[in-house]
Write a protein that holds these residues in place. Structure first.
Motif, PDB file in Angstrom:
ATOM      1  N   ASP A 125     -70.490  13.208  23.298  1.00 14.47           N
ATOM      2  CA  ASP A 125     -70.737  13.216  22.503  1.00 14.47           C
ATOM      3  C   ASP A 125     -69.626  13.368  21.132  1.00 14.47           C
ATOM      4  N   PRO A 126     -68.789  12.678  20.423  1.00 12.23           N
ATOM      5  CA  PRO A 126     -67.953  12.966  19.652  1.00 12.23           C
ATOM      6  C   PRO A 126     -69.307  13.761  18.187  1.00 12.23           C
ATOM      7  N   VAL A 127     -67.862  14.924  17.669  1.00 17.16           N
ATOM      8  CA  VAL A 127     -68.405  15.732  17.046  1.00 17.16           C
ATOM      9  C   VAL A 127     -68.914  14.800  15.829  1.00 17.16           C
ATOM     10  N   ASN A 128     -70.484  15.183  15.467  1.00 15.39           N
ATOM     11  CA  ASN A 128     -71.704  13.833  14.709  1.00 15.39           C
ATOM     12  C   ASN A 128     -72.215  14.992  13.843  1.00 15.39           C
ATOM     13  N   GLN A 129     -72.673  13.954  12.506  1.00 15.99           N
ATOM     14  CA  GLN A 129     -73.574  15.456  12.377  1.00 15.99           C
ATOM     15  C   GLN A 129     -74.214  15.260  12.021  1.00 15.99           C
ATOM     16  N   ALA A 130     -75.042  14.627  13.340  1.00 13.78           N
ATOM     17  CA  ALA A 130     -77.051  14.882  13.342  1.00 13.78           C
ATOM     18  C   ALA A 130     -76.703  16.583  14.183  1.00 13.78           C
ATOM     19  N   MET A 131     -75.865  16.431  14.996  1.00 13.23           N
ATOM     20  CA  MET A 131     -75.793  17.769  16.060  1.00 13.23           C
ATOM     21  C   MET A 131     -75.623  18.668  14.825  1.00 13.23           C
ATOM     22  N   ILE A 132     -74.319  18.712  13.759  1.00 17.19           N
ATOM     23  CA  ILE A 132     -74.287  19.445  13.549  1.00 17.19           C
ATOM     24  C   ILE A 132     -75.295  20.448  12.048  1.00 17.19           C
ATOM     25  N   ARG A 133     -75.953  19.824  11.656  1.00 14.93           N
ATOM     26  CA  ARG A 133     -77.181  19.383  10.727  1.00 14.93           C
ATOM     27  C   ARG A 133     -78.712  20.329  11.778  1.00 14.93           C
ATOM     28  N   HIS A 134     -78.561  20.127  13.405  1.00 12.33           N
ATOM     29  CA  HIS A 134     -80.307  20.949  13.958  1.00 12.33           C
ATOM     30  C   HIS A 134     -79.550  22.282  13.884  1.00 12.33           C
ATOM     31  N   TRP A 135     -77.458  22.369  13.959  1.00  7.39           N
ATOM     32  CA  TRP A 135     -76.856  23.658  14.033  1.00  7.39           C
ATOM     33  C   TRP A 135     -77.254  24.653  12.936  1.00  7.39           C
ATOM     34  N   VAL A 136     -77.141  23.994  11.716  1.00  5.76           N
ATOM     35  CA  VAL A 136     -77.011  24.338  10.369  1.00  5.76           C
ATOM     36  C   VAL A 136     -77.960  25.321  10.241  1.00  5.76           C
ATOM     37  N   GLU A 137     -79.164  24.067  10.511  1.00  4.00           N
ATOM     38  CA  GLU A 137     -80.964  24.225  10.127  1.00  4.00           C
ATOM     39  C   GLU A 137     -80.913  25.812  11.057  1.00  4.00           C
ATOM     40  N   ALA A 138     -80.676  25.687  12.204  1.00  2.00           N
ATOM     41  CA  ALA A 138     -81.100  26.723  12.923  1.00  2.00           C
ATOM     42  C   ALA A 138     -80.832  27.678  12.812  1.00  2.00           C
ATOM     43  N   MET A 139     -79.673  28.084  12.378  1.00  4.23           N
ATOM     44  CA  MET A 139     -78.874  28.997  12.077  1.00  4.23           C
ATOM     45  C   MET A 139     -78.908  30.032  10.634  1.00  4.23           C
ATOM     46  N   GLY A 140     -79.657  28.585   9.715  1.00  4.01           N
ATOM     47  CA  GLY A 140     -80.213  29.028   8.707  1.00  4.01           C
ATOM     48  C   GLY A 140     -78.649  29.416   7.253  1.00  4.01           C
ATOM     49  N   ASP A 141     -76.882  28.498   7.817  1.00  2.66           N
ATOM     50  CA  ASP A 141     -76.061  28.572   7.423  1.00  2.66           C
ATOM     51  C   ASP A 141     -76.149  27.133   6.202  1.00  2.66           C
ATOM     52  N   HIS A 142     -76.161  27.866   4.800  1.00  3.59           N
ATOM     53  CA  HIS A 142     -76.286  26.609   4.115  1.00  3.59           C
ATOM     54  C   HIS A 142     -75.009  27.018   3.241  1.00  3.59           C
ATOM     55  N   ASN A 143     -73.991  26.846   3.855  1.00  5.41           N
ATOM     56  CA  ASN A 143     -72.778  25.953   3.219  1.00  5.41           C
ATOM     57  C   ASN A 143     -72.405  24.922   3.508  1.00  5.41           C
ATOM     58  N   PRO A 144     -71.956  24.349   2.476  1.00  4.85           N
ATOM     59  CA  PRO A 144     -72.738  22.395   1.894  1.00  4.85           C
ATOM     60  C   PRO A 144     -71.507  22.252   2.833  1.00  4.85           C
ATOM     61  N   VAL A 145     -70.043  22.526   3.046  1.00  2.00           N
ATOM     62  CA  VAL A 145     -68.864  22.282   3.828  1.00  2.00           C
ATOM     63  C   VAL A 145     -69.246  21.605   5.522  1.00  2.00           C
ATOM     64  N   TYR A 146     -70.430  21.556   5.558  1.00  2.00           N
ATOM     65  CA  TYR A 146     -71.194  20.999   6.754  1.00  2.00           C
ATOM     66  C   TYR A 146     -71.399  20.000   7.160  1.00  2.00           C
ATOM     67  N   VAL A 147     -72.060  19.081   5.771  1.00  2.00           N
ATOM     68  CA  VAL A 147     -73.102  19.268   5.350  1.00  2.00           C
ATOM     69  C   VAL A 147     -72.675  17.503   4.711  1.00  2.00           C
ATOM     70  N   ASP A 148     -72.335  18.457   3.607  1.00  2.00           N
ATOM     71  CA  ASP A 148     -72.028  16.788   1.721  1.00  2.00           C
ATOM     72  C   ASP A 148     -69.882  17.009   2.107  1.00  2.00           C
ATOM     73  N   GLU A 149     -70.152  15.947   2.945  1.00  2.00           N
ATOM     74  CA  GLU A 149     -68.666  14.554   2.266  1.00  2.00           C
ATOM     75  C   GLU A 149     -67.702  15.658   1.509  1.00  2.00           C
ATOM     76  N   GLN A 150     -68.470  15.172  -0.404  1.00  2.00           N
ATOM     77  CA  GLN A 150     -67.274  15.592  -1.286  1.00  2.00           C
ATOM     78  C   GLN A 150     -67.618  17.681  -1.246  1.00  2.00           C
ATOM     79  N   ALA A 151     -68.498  18.457  -1.019  1.00  2.00           N
ATOM     80  CA  ALA A 151     -68.448  19.628  -1.511  1.00  2.00           C
ATOM     81  C   ALA A 151     -67.135  20.050  -0.497  1.00  2.00           C
ATOM     82  N   ALA A 152     -66.902  19.439   1.512  1.00  2.00           N
ATOM     83  CA  ALA A 152     -65.877  19.371   1.838  1.00  2.00           C
ATOM     84  C   ALA A 152     -64.718  18.939   1.007  1.00  2.00           C
TER      85      ALA A 152
END
Ligand SMILES: [Zn+2]
Length: 342
Positions: free
Chosen positions: A26-53
């Motif tokens: 799969d291409p790099v995609n938001q769904a896999m990233i969201r699952h990853w950061v939730e599992a890791m407890g990583d709250h950095n918004p640059v992984y999920v929020d376009e504007q913050a990035a």
């Protein structure tokens, strides 16, 4: 083959491709990233929020760099197919890596342990990137003496490229192929318990823990009949399994505190298959929540698979599985025995 001849044969593999280039499913995609950061407890918004990035200077949402390998994992089905092909003897298995592993196996270096993984990132991955990875045997060390036994370190380098063929990251993955200590049945001094009939083969040993500076206290404590848990000396947070740093405050300072051994079953599985010779089946494996507030995985004995239940009070005993290995084993509360030996 002499040691020198073996070394020369091993060096022949250096620089060879370790397998066909693989495209990410799969291409790099938001769904896999969201699952990853939730599992890791990583709250950095640059992984999920376009504007913050964008405010942080990125072209858009980026993937966590350490997620690198997740993009090229081949998935469960492909892994099962490979296993089935190996079992049926229809696996190709004749690439450079297969031949390198076989050469080491043939010289008695039959055990393997992963030792290092170093990743280097050329640029952040963004949504839509399509990765391809190629793998090269980068180095094979001369024979080294290690705590696990003598062996050779093998380093594979994985090059990750994007849809334009540009290098985006590299990963070096090092393993140790080593000669295992004499196994059961060899002259290793492993003897059957006295009450074992003479024609019964000695019971297989449980897998050894890989002892480190961080976890040794736990197993040494178990030998003394103590259930020891790591506690951060900076903020007091308990943690298990043992690891170098506190996830709450990042401190490397810790001490070991003794648990009462009382807890409740937070969750459990009953393992029926595959059967590993050192264990009795069905095997009740529980995630026990200790009354101090941390959890650990352990076997539960003195109970049947039908009667084990979430929330059940349990307490720790200690079981010496062999001369070297004592582990906490839980029993329903009120039935725990003192340390016992097989
Ligand atoms: Zn802490």
């Amino acid at each position: 083959m002499s040691d020198q001849d073996l070394d020369a044969a091993l060096q022949e593999f250096v620089g060879q491709s370790a397998g066909d280039a693989t495209r990410s499913p799969d291409p790099v995609n938001q769904a896999m990233i969201r699952h990853w950061v939730e599992a890791m407890g990583d709250h950095n918004p640059v992984y999920v929020d376009e504007q913050a990035a964008k405010e942080a200077g990125f072209p858009g949402v980026i993937a966590p760099p350490t997620m690198l390998q997740a993009w090229i994992m081949r998935g469960l089905r492909a892994s099962l197919e490979t296993e089935a092909a190996r079992a049926a003897g229809t696996s190709q298995g004749d690439g450079p890596t297969d031949r390198l592993m076989k050469l080491l196996d043939d010289h008695g270096f039959t055990s393997v342990v992963a030792t290092n993984c170093d990743q280097h990132y050329e640029r952040p991955l963004v949504l839509g990137d399509e990765l391809e990875v190629s793998s090269t045997i980068e180095s094979v060390s001369p024979e080294k003496a290690t705590g696990l036994g003598v062996g050779h370190f093998l380093t594979n380098r994985l090059d990750f490229t994007d849809q334009d063929g540009e290098l985006v990251a590299t990963m070096k993955f090092r393993i140790l192929k080593f000669r295992p200590p004499a196994a059961v049945g060899d002259d290793a001094g492993v003897s059957a318990p006295a009450d074992t009939p003479p024609d019964t083969p000695p019971r297989a040993l449980r897998p050894r823990p890989s002892l480190t500076h961080d976890n040794r206290f736990f197993f040494e404590g178990a030998k003394e009949g103590k259930l020891l848990i790591q506690r951060c000396t900076s903020c007091g947070t308990l943690r298990h399994p043992p690891r170098p740093a506190c996830a709450t405050c990042r401190s490397f300072e810790w001490e070991a505190v003794e648990s009462s051994g009382r807890g409740t079953i937070y969750s459990y599985v009953v393992n029926h298959y595959p059967k590993v010779p050192a264990f009795d089946y069905p095997l009740v494996v529980a995630l026990v929540e200790l009354e101090e507030g941390t959890r650990l995985v352990a076997n539960v004995e003195g109970i049947t698979p039908e009667t084990v239940a979430i929330g059940m009070p349990v307490e720790a005993g200690f079981e010496a599985f062999d001369d070297d290995l004592t582990l906490p084993v839980f029993h329903p509360a009120g039935t725990s025995d003192a340390t016992e030996a097989r």
